[in-house]
Design a protein around this motif. Structure first.
Motif, mmCIF file in Angstrom:
data_model
loop_
_atom_site.group_PDB
_atom_site.id
_atom_site.type_symbol
_atom_site.label_atom_id
_atom_site.label_comp_id
_atom_site.label_asym_id
_atom_site.label_seq_id
_atom_site.Cartn_x
_atom_site.Cartn_y
_atom_site.Cartn_z
ATOM 1 N N PRO A 102 0.825 -1.261 -0.059
ATOM 2 C CA PRO A 102 -0.021 -0.125 0.033
ATOM 3 C C PRO A 102 0.994 1.181 -0.092
ATOM 4 N N ALA A 103 2.081 1.227 0.565
ATOM 5 C CA ALA A 103 2.962 2.444 0.434
ATOM 6 C C ALA A 103 3.236 2.880 -0.991
ATOM 7 N N LEU A 104 3.444 1.886 -1.650
ATOM 8 C CA LEU A 104 3.632 2.066 -2.997
ATOM 9 C C LEU A 104 2.685 2.782 -3.591
ATOM 10 N N ALA A 105 1.248 2.515 -3.412
ATOM 11 C CA ALA A 105 0.148 3.310 -4.020
ATOM 12 C C ALA A 105 0.200 4.613 -3.456
ATOM 13 N N GLU A 106 0.570 4.811 -2.216
ATOM 14 C CA GLU A 106 0.505 6.177 -1.478
ATOM 15 C C GLU A 106 1.729 6.954 -2.069
ATOM 16 N N ARG A 107 2.634 6.284 -2.428
ATOM 17 C CA ARG A 107 3.749 7.384 -3.139
ATOM 18 C C ARG A 107 3.574 7.693 -4.530
ATOM 19 N N LEU A 108 2.760 6.814 -5.168
ATOM 20 C CA LEU A 108 2.279 7.264 -6.368
ATOM 21 C C LEU A 108 1.231 8.329 -6.697
ATOM 22 N N ALA A 109 0.710 8.393 -5.580
ATOM 23 C CA ALA A 109 -0.790 9.215 -5.470
ATOM 24 C C ALA A 109 -0.455 10.342 -6.041
ATOM 25 N N GLY A 110 0.450 11.059 -5.753
ATOM 26 C CA GLY A 110 0.660 12.675 -6.474
ATOM 27 C C GLY A 110 1.282 12.509 -7.657
ATOM 28 N N GLU A 111 1.791 11.478 -8.282
ATOM 29 C CA GLU A 111 2.531 11.535 -9.629
ATOM 30 C C GLU A 111 1.702 11.551 -10.634
ATOM 31 N N ALA A 112 2.084 12.324 -11.748
ATOM 32 C CA ALA A 112 1.333 12.513 -13.002
ATOM 33 C C ALA A 112 2.078 11.702 -13.841
ATOM 34 N N GLN A 113 1.380 11.180 -14.872
ATOM 35 C CA GLN A 113 1.780 10.469 -16.003
ATOM 36 C C GLN A 113 2.657 9.288 -15.723
ATOM 37 N N VAL A 114 1.939 8.531 -14.480
ATOM 38 C CA VAL A 114 2.624 7.194 -14.163
ATOM 39 C C VAL A 114 1.520 6.125 -14.032
ATOM 40 N N ASP A 115 1.457 5.416 -15.098
ATOM 41 C CA ASP A 115 0.599 4.341 -15.016
ATOM 42 C C ASP A 115 1.225 2.881 -14.418
ATOM 43 N N VAL A 116 0.326 1.962 -13.852
ATOM 44 C CA VAL A 116 0.725 0.805 -13.516
ATOM 45 C C VAL A 116 0.337 -0.554 -14.208
ATOM 46 N N LEU A 117 1.442 -1.334 -14.545
ATOM 47 C CA LEU A 117 1.137 -2.386 -15.348
ATOM 48 C C LEU A 117 1.261 -3.683 -14.487
ATOM 49 N N VAL A 118 0.685 -4.737 -14.942
ATOM 50 C CA VAL A 118 0.473 -6.208 -14.137
ATOM 51 C C VAL A 118 1.873 -6.898 -14.417
ATOM 52 N N HIS A 119 2.741 -7.126 -13.500
ATOM 53 C CA HIS A 119 4.040 -7.561 -13.791
ATOM 54 C C HIS A 119 4.062 -9.018 -13.102
ATOM 55 N N GLY A 120 3.265 -10.179 -14.017
ATOM 56 C CA GLY A 120 2.999 -11.496 -13.449
ATOM 57 C C GLY A 120 2.261 -11.474 -12.073
ATOM 58 N N TRP A 121 2.840 -12.502 -11.146
ATOM 59 C CA TRP A 121 2.018 -12.485 -9.943
ATOM 60 C C TRP A 121 3.148 -12.284 -8.681
ATOM 61 N N ALA A 122 4.053 -13.269 -8.674
ATOM 62 C CA ALA A 122 5.017 -13.003 -7.563
ATOM 63 C C ALA A 122 6.497 -12.869 -8.156
ATOM 64 N N HIS A 123 6.771 -13.043 -9.360
ATOM 65 C CA HIS A 123 8.076 -13.043 -10.054
ATOM 66 C C HIS A 123 8.867 -14.211 -9.475
ATOM 67 N N VAL A 124 8.159 -15.385 -9.470
ATOM 68 C CA VAL A 124 9.066 -16.448 -9.296
ATOM 69 C C VAL A 124 9.139 -17.273 -10.311
ATOM 70 N N ASN A 125 10.348 -18.156 -10.407
ATOM 71 C CA ASN A 125 10.751 -18.820 -11.589
ATOM 72 C C ASN A 125 10.162 -20.080 -11.512
ATOM 73 N N HIS A 126 9.488 -20.680 -12.516
ATOM 74 C CA HIS A 126 8.928 -22.114 -12.398
ATOM 75 C C HIS A 126 9.595 -23.122 -13.473
ATOM 76 N N ALA A 127 10.515 -22.202 -14.208
ATOM 77 C CA ALA A 127 10.959 -23.337 -15.051
ATOM 78 C C ALA A 127 11.916 -24.359 -14.675
ATOM 79 N N PRO A 128 12.333 -25.251 -15.262
ATOM 80 C CA PRO A 128 13.421 -26.596 -14.784
ATOM 81 C C PRO A 128 14.686 -26.063 -14.769
ATOM 82 N N ALA A 129 15.171 -26.692 -13.766
ATOM 83 C CA ALA A 129 16.914 -26.344 -13.850
ATOM 84 C C ALA A 129 17.440 -26.531 -15.277
ATOM 85 N N GLY A 130 18.296 -25.467 -15.658
ATOM 86 C CA GLY A 130 18.919 -25.454 -16.985
ATOM 87 C C GLY A 130 18.056 -24.895 -17.944
ATOM 88 N N GLU A 131 17.082 -24.326 -17.663
ATOM 89 C CA GLU A 131 16.132 -23.738 -18.819
ATOM 90 C C GLU A 131 15.892 -22.125 -18.538
#
Length: 650
Positions: free
Chosen positions: A455-484
């Motif tokens: 929530p602190a990030l939302a508060e930090r961006l509250a007064g910012e102009a021209q800043v949009d938020v995009l969906v960056h995956g879910w948890a940014h966790v790697n699920h690929a098998p070892a070596g890939e």
């Protein structure tokens, strides 16, 4: 001929700026580097800001003597223009003017500042003025700092942080005249990854020519005592007088630096016992060491290398007055390796020194072969390589300007957009990013990791102009098998699980950021299973953003808003990639747009990662943005605007 062109056969020009305040070690090291460069065909100018030193050989170098300054004892903050006369503002201003004049006369391809910004903070005004002048020059020289193996540690964290800030603002690299395998810089100075990436290890710089024998016999089987070029060696000299009386069967020789006043020198001569010769420091000091039975000295950089070249037995009494720790650390490391005996200056007595002399004389000469001393030649080679890279970058900047001018002349506007990944919370790095966005007045799209967003990030961006938020995956966790290759939304997971994560991610960002959150999906590591990508519209995702040019024959939905240019050298572990390559990549992308049909233009996406930026990345990114925005043909758009335009066409 353009400002970045150098006529064929023209030697590189290097300006070295050095000010020695006590002994002459700093000047001697830079003179050795300068002579090695001159021997390699480089046009070298050495600007010296300390007192004249007759024992330092600058053969092959143009020498400029600045109005000299020196200090007394360990008070490096008080600078003297002459004995008893403090250097006032007018005197220091004359030094600054002389430095700028020297730069303009030389027009160097490389500027090297010795020790600054790691030290010489009392001269910061003149160094900073020179650095600003050099950065504004066309063509801009490569700018390098030069440091020895061991620095005096910063007394406060702010000093190390300030040095790093100055390095990132002006410098291309740091010449480290040491060997990390022997004494890493981190042993005496904080080395964060940003600095580590900028270190150019040269090995130890030693004046090999000076170490050659001169055919004489002076010093043969003697005990040679030296205290450097300044009065800082007087306490050691006086204890050596007492020790010589206790070891009368040996001939002693005491060398006194030119920085010692005549009265003190004459006092040493008068007090010396019959078995000690007292004389001024000699340029053939290394030859004396090679013939001597034992050396007694401080632990300065150049002295230690002379000892290594001579293969000498040695007793080191490191200079440690005030807050000085450099020599103590160096002597301690050498003693730990069994190369020297170390004594503390603060408690040294003639009796202790005499007893240590007798013990050292009974031991075999140590093996100094582990300390390489070819750093001057290696420095010359590394500087020339840096000059070549700087010239390549200069040509690449010119190509970018030419390409932008061609687009402007053709009346062809170039659309750009900016995506920054991995935001989760307010940080100083985010503050830097947002300040840059405000300065450039362009839209910014923050790819936020939903599961970790606060929530602190939302508060930090509250007064910012021209800043949009995009969906960056879910948890940014790697699920690929070892070596890939890493992926969170690749073909390695059940499709239902990935769909659930996308839905949860969008819902969480909508709840946190409201209308600022856009239905644009940014898969971590820019990888997503093709069948999942095609199904995004059914999940309410209007656009997909990955990396590299969008497929020309891909599905119409979701809208592809890819990025194409990333300044970070991920394969090397981070930091700024090679400038010339980055600029050429950007030029190619612009040329692709110019070669395409105007109605199928793909906005050029800039990709950044604020959490792993260092000062060099931020500086370069700023230079690129300034050029783009000043071109008269680049305009920055946003996913919000592009989605609205797509909706309007339906």
């Amino acid at each position: 001929m353009s400002a970045t062109d150098t006529p064929a056969g023209t030697p590189s020009r290097v300006l070295i700026v050095v000010t020695h305040l006590l002994g002459v070690g700093h000047l001697a090291r830079m003179a050795a580097v300068g002579r090695a460069m001159a021997a390699a065909g480089v046009d070298v100018t050495l600007a010296s800001g300390g007192r004249a030193a007759a024992t330092v050989d600058t053969t092959g170098c143009h020498r400029i003597q600045l109005p000299p300054v020196h200090c007394v004892g360990t008070d490096f903050r008080t600078l003297y223009a002459a004995p008893g006369i403090i250097a006032d503002a007018a005197y220091l201003a004359a030094r600054r003017a002389a430095l700028i004049e020297a730069f303009d006369a030389v027009r160097p391809d490389a500027l090297i500042t010795e020790l600054y910004p790691f030290g010489r903070r009392s001269l910061a005004a003149e160094f900073d003025a020179l650095l600003r002048h050099a950065r504004a020059a066309t063509p801009r020289p490569v700018i390098l700092a030069s440091i020895r193996d061991v620095l005096n540690p910063p007394s406060r964290p702010e000093k190390a942080e300030g040095a790093l800030t100055t390095l990132a603002a002006f410098y291309d690299g740091v010449l480290f005249h040491g060997a990390a395998a022997l004494v890493p810089l981190s042993a005496s100075w904080p080395v964060p990854p940003a600095l580590e990436r900028r270190l150019i290890e040269t090995g130890y710089v030693h004046d090999g020519a000076r170490a050659a024998g001169n055919g004489g016999t002076d010093g043969t089987d003697e005990i040679v005592v030296s205290g450097g070029g300044s009065a800082a060696g007087l306490p050691l000299a006086r204890q050596a007088l007492a020790a010589a009386r206790l070891v009368p069967e040996r001939q002693w020789r005491l060398l006194v630096g030119s920085g010692v006043a005549i009265e003190a020198f004459e006092g040493l001569v008068a007090d010396a016992p019959a078995n000690m010769r007292v004389e001024r420091a000699r340029p053939d000091f290394p030859a004396l060491l090679a013939r001597a039975a034992l050396s007694i000295s401080q632990a300065g950089y150049n002295t230690v290398l002379d000892l290594a070249a001579a293969g000498a037995r040695a007793i080191l009494v490191p200079f440690a007055e005030g807050a000085e720790q450099e020599q103590t650390q160096r002597a301690g490391e050498l003693a730990r390796r069994g190369l020297v005996r170390r004594l503390a200056a603060a408690t040294l007595t003639g009796a202790e020194l005499a007893a240590t002399v007798r013990a050292a004389l009974g031991e075999p000469r140590p093996d100094w072969s582990g300390i390489g001393r070819d750093g001057a030649a290696r420095t010359a080679a590394r500087v020339e390589e840096a000059i070549i890279r700087r010239r390549a970058a200069g040509h690449a900047w010119a190509r970018l300007e030419t390409t932008l001018a061609r687009a402007r002349k053709a009346g062809r506007p170039l659309a750009f957009w900016w995506r920054d990944d991995d935001a989760i919370a307010p940080t100083p790095a985010l503050d830097t990013l947002l300040a840059a966005r405000a300065r450039w007045a362009v839209p910014l799209s923050l790819a936020v990791i939903p599961a970790r967003a606060t929530p602190a990030l939302a508060e930090r961006l509250a007064g910012e102009a021209q800043v949009d938020v995009l969906v960056h995956g879910w948890a940014h966790v790697n699920h690929a098998p070892a070596g890939e290759k890493k992926a969170e939304f690749g073909a390695h997971r059940p499709r239902a699980s990935m769909i659930a994560d996308i839905a949860a991610g969008r819902a969480r960002l909508d709840a946190l950021f409201g209308a600022r959150a856009l239905p644009v999906f940014v898969p971590p590591w820019n990888r997503i299973a093709p069948e999942l990508a095609e199904g995004l519209p059914a999940l309410g995702i209007a656009a997909l953003s990955t990396y590299k040019r969008r497929p020309p024959d891909g599905p119409a939905a979701p809208l592809r808003l890819n990025t194409h240019w990333d300044p970070i050298d991920w394969r090397a572990g981070g930091g700024l990639a090679e400038e010339a390559g980055l600029l050429d990549g950007l030029v190619r992308r612009i040329e692709e747009e110019l070669a395409s049909q105007p109605d199928v233009l793909e906005p050029i996406g800039l990709l950044t990662h604020h959490l792993v930026h260092d000062g060099w990345i931020d500086r370069f990114l700023g230079e690129v943005m300034d050029r783009l925005l000043a071109s008269g043909t680049v305009r920055f758009t946003s996913p919000r605007a592009l989605l609205a335009a797509q909706a309007g066409r339906r």
